[in-house]
Design a protein around this motif. Sequence first.
Motif, PDB file in Angstrom:
ATOM      1  N   VAL A   7       1.013  -1.198  -0.088  1.00 37.25           N
ATOM      2  CA  VAL A   7       0.017  -0.151  -0.083  1.00 37.25           C
ATOM      3  C   VAL A   7       0.779   1.313   0.063  1.00 37.25           C
ATOM      4  O   VAL A   7       1.917   1.412   0.888  1.00 37.25           O
ATOM      5  CB  VAL A   7      -0.855  -0.068   1.332  1.00 37.25           C
ATOM      6  CG1 VAL A   7      -1.511   1.433   1.214  1.00 37.25           C
ATOM      7  CG2 VAL A   7      -1.999  -1.095   1.218  1.00 37.25           C
ATOM      8  N   LEU A   8       0.626   2.249  -0.972  1.00 34.64           N
ATOM      9  CA  LEU A   8       1.241   3.608  -0.784  1.00 34.64           C
ATOM     10  C   LEU A   8       0.077   4.502  -0.455  1.00 34.64           C
ATOM     11  O   LEU A   8      -0.923   4.842  -1.103  1.00 34.64           O
ATOM     12  CB  LEU A   8       1.807   3.714  -2.350  1.00 34.64           C
ATOM     13  CG  LEU A   8       2.673   2.936  -2.802  1.00 34.64           C
ATOM     14  CD1 LEU A   8       3.042   2.964  -4.234  1.00 34.64           C
ATOM     15  CD2 LEU A   8       4.188   2.879  -1.929  1.00 34.64           C
ATOM     16  N   GLU A   9       0.235   5.306   0.680  1.00 31.65           N
ATOM     17  CA  GLU A   9      -0.609   6.099   1.026  1.00 31.65           C
ATOM     18  C   GLU A   9       0.058   7.651   0.980  1.00 31.65           C
ATOM     19  O   GLU A   9       1.149   7.930   1.362  1.00 31.65           O
ATOM     20  CB  GLU A   9      -1.026   5.957   2.479  1.00 31.65           C
ATOM     21  CG  GLU A   9      -2.293   6.859   2.862  1.00 31.65           C
ATOM     22  CD  GLU A   9      -2.747   6.414   4.256  1.00 31.65           C
ATOM     23  OE1 GLU A   9      -3.607   6.999   4.707  1.00 31.65           O
ATOM     24  OE2 GLU A   9      -2.477   5.174   4.594  1.00 31.65           O
ATOM     25  N   LEU A  15      -2.936   3.990  -2.621  1.00 32.20           N
ATOM     26  CA  LEU A  15      -3.100   3.098  -3.789  1.00 32.20           C
ATOM     27  C   LEU A  15      -3.082   1.619  -3.093  1.00 32.20           C
ATOM     28  O   LEU A  15      -1.919   1.313  -2.512  1.00 32.20           O
ATOM     29  CB  LEU A  15      -1.621   3.335  -4.284  1.00 32.20           C
ATOM     30  CG  LEU A  15      -1.491   4.735  -5.114  1.00 32.20           C
ATOM     31  CD1 LEU A  15      -0.242   4.702  -5.889  1.00 32.20           C
ATOM     32  CD2 LEU A  15      -2.834   4.993  -5.953  1.00 32.20           C
ATOM     33  N   GLU A  16      -3.771   0.934  -3.374  1.00 26.53           N
ATOM     34  CA  GLU A  16      -4.033  -0.469  -2.763  1.00 26.53           C
ATOM     35  C   GLU A  16      -3.701  -1.606  -3.927  1.00 26.53           C
ATOM     36  O   GLU A  16      -4.204  -1.352  -4.860  1.00 26.53           O
ATOM     37  CB  GLU A  16      -5.570  -0.604  -2.241  1.00 26.53           C
ATOM     38  CG  GLU A  16      -6.007   0.330  -1.419  1.00 26.53           C
ATOM     39  CD  GLU A  16      -7.299   0.143  -1.051  1.00 26.53           C
ATOM     40  OE1 GLU A  16      -8.155  -0.446  -1.641  1.00 26.53           O
ATOM     41  OE2 GLU A  16      -7.855   1.232  -0.069  1.00 26.53           O
ATOM     42  N   PRO A  17      -2.837  -2.245  -3.878  1.00 24.26           N
ATOM     43  CA  PRO A  17      -2.564  -3.429  -4.721  1.00 24.26           C
ATOM     44  C   PRO A  17      -3.864  -4.249  -4.880  1.00 24.26           C
ATOM     45  O   PRO A  17      -4.775  -4.500  -4.276  1.00 24.26           O
ATOM     46  CB  PRO A  17      -1.675  -4.668  -3.806  1.00 24.26           C
ATOM     47  CG  PRO A  17      -1.056  -3.755  -2.794  1.00 24.26           C
ATOM     48  CD  PRO A  17      -1.993  -2.504  -2.374  1.00 24.26           C
ATOM     49  N   TYR A  67      -2.487  -1.233  -9.158  1.00 24.56           N
ATOM     50  CA  TYR A  67      -3.161  -0.524  -7.783  1.00 24.56           C
ATOM     51  C   TYR A  67      -4.496  -0.150  -8.230  1.00 24.56           C
ATOM     52  O   TYR A  67      -4.655   0.491  -9.426  1.00 24.56           O
ATOM     53  CB  TYR A  67      -2.460   0.714  -7.390  1.00 24.56           C
ATOM     54  CG  TYR A  67      -0.814   0.347  -6.921  1.00 24.56           C
ATOM     55  CD1 TYR A  67      -0.710   0.033  -5.593  1.00 24.56           C
ATOM     56  CD2 TYR A  67       0.289   0.414  -7.885  1.00 24.56           C
ATOM     57  CE1 TYR A  67       0.663  -0.472  -4.974  1.00 24.56           C
ATOM     58  CE2 TYR A  67       1.399  -0.034  -7.499  1.00 24.56           C
ATOM     59  CZ  TYR A  67       1.728  -0.152  -6.375  1.00 24.56           C
ATOM     60  OH  TYR A  67       3.069  -0.515  -5.856  1.00 24.56           O
ATOM     61  N   ALA A  68      -5.292  -0.272  -7.265  1.00 30.10           N
ATOM     62  CA  ALA A  68      -6.695   0.588  -7.470  1.00 30.10           C
ATOM     63  C   ALA A  68      -6.331   1.845  -6.725  1.00 30.10           C
ATOM     64  O   ALA A  68      -5.497   1.798  -5.480  1.00 30.10           O
ATOM     65  CB  ALA A  68      -7.636  -0.226  -6.583  1.00 30.10           C
ATOM     66  N   VAL A  69      -6.859   2.958  -7.148  1.00 28.22           N
ATOM     67  CA  VAL A  69      -6.791   4.326  -6.403  1.00 28.22           C
ATOM     68  C   VAL A  69      -8.036   4.668  -5.688  1.00 28.22           C
ATOM     69  O   VAL A  69      -9.061   4.751  -6.428  1.00 28.22           O
ATOM     70  CB  VAL A  69      -6.620   5.255  -7.650  1.00 28.22           C
ATOM     71  CG1 VAL A  69      -6.169   6.719  -7.105  1.00 28.22           C
ATOM     72  CG2 VAL A  69      -5.243   4.835  -8.529  1.00 28.22           C
ATOM     73  N   ARG A  70      -7.901   4.982  -4.431  1.00 25.91           N
ATOM     74  CA  ARG A  70      -8.767   5.092  -3.372  1.00 25.91           C
ATOM     75  C   ARG A  70      -8.659   6.653  -3.241  1.00 25.91           C
ATOM     76  O   ARG A  70      -7.692   7.085  -2.664  1.00 25.91           O
ATOM     77  CB  ARG A  70      -8.924   4.134  -2.429  1.00 25.91           C
ATOM     78  CG  ARG A  70     -10.037   4.613  -1.309  1.00 25.91           C
ATOM     79  CD  ARG A  70     -10.066   3.545  -0.222  1.00 25.91           C
ATOM     80  NE  ARG A  70     -10.220   2.124  -0.507  1.00 25.91           N
ATOM     81  CZ  ARG A  70     -11.416   1.636  -0.892  1.00 25.91           C
ATOM     82  NH1 ARG A  70     -12.409   2.315  -0.812  1.00 25.91           N
ATOM     83  NH2 ARG A  70     -11.326   0.339  -1.013  1.00 25.91           N
ATOM     84  N   LEU A 115       3.376  10.919  -7.525  1.00 24.72           N
ATOM     85  CA  LEU A 115       4.488  11.556  -6.737  1.00 24.72           C
ATOM     86  C   LEU A 115       4.722  10.000  -5.779  1.00 24.72           C
ATOM     87  O   LEU A 115       5.954   9.690  -5.695  1.00 24.72           O
ATOM     88  CB  LEU A 115       4.132  12.276  -5.746  1.00 24.72           C
ATOM     89  CG  LEU A 115       4.992  12.861  -4.394  1.00 24.72           C
ATOM     90  CD1 LEU A 115       6.100  13.427  -5.050  1.00 24.72           C
ATOM     91  CD2 LEU A 115       4.427  13.833  -3.719  1.00 24.72           C
ATOM     92  N   LEU A 116       3.674   9.549  -5.320  1.00 32.39           N
ATOM     93  CA  LEU A 116       3.943   8.250  -4.601  1.00 32.39           C
ATOM     94  C   LEU A 116       4.574   7.218  -5.383  1.00 32.39           C
ATOM     95  O   LEU A 116       5.433   6.620  -4.845  1.00 32.39           O
ATOM     96  CB  LEU A 116       2.427   7.699  -4.151  1.00 32.39           C
ATOM     97  CG  LEU A 116       1.832   8.520  -2.996  1.00 32.39           C
ATOM     98  CD1 LEU A 116       0.468   8.078  -2.905  1.00 32.39           C
ATOM     99  CD2 LEU A 116       2.564   8.401  -1.634  1.00 32.39           C
TER     100      LEU A 116
END
Length: 197
Positions: A7-9, A15-17, A67-70, A115-116
């Motif tokens: 996960v990248l936040e 961003l969730e796998p 990734y799904a973008v939340r 950026l992430l």
Amino acid sequence: MWVKSEVLEGEFVVLEPLSEAHVPGLAQAVRDGESWKLWFANVPAPEDMGAYVAAAMAAAADGDIAYAVRAKATDKIVGTTRYYQVDAGNRRAMLGYTWYADAVRRTPINTECKLLLLNNLFESCDAIAVEFRTHFFNLASRAAIERLGAKQDGILRHHMLMKDGSLRDTVIYSIVAGEWPAVKRNLLSKLGRSQSS
């Protein structure tokens, strides 16, 4: 693996796998704007989302990370993006398969996603270069990639056969490691943050 699936936040997005659990949210997101109708884009229709997600997950065996973008403000899935053609030996990856619901276009969502993703590659994985590819006629995508600070490397003519049978000329862009500090500063500035943020 060179790039980890994690996960990248940020402030605006998580961003969730990608998993099967994201299919309903992505199907709803793609309805906002009907991007699958764009002849120059490879965006799935809502009824094809299950197969799209399954294919993205299967590509993980080759090192791809989708990734799904939340959106944190609404807790809704608003799009997807991925690392693909990950080349651990040469510390390179492509960044693409990105699309968003219309509601979040021209918001901080894409800027923070990039950026992430770029920060992860350049600072956590010590990448040498990141590549972007898009259709010659996808002017919105080309402008967005250029706004990041990526440089155009060239055009692969008649590179891909599109689902409508047309031939795609693919524009290739990249950001190399030496450019990352300036690109990062640019992205942080767009998000109203300083380098120390």
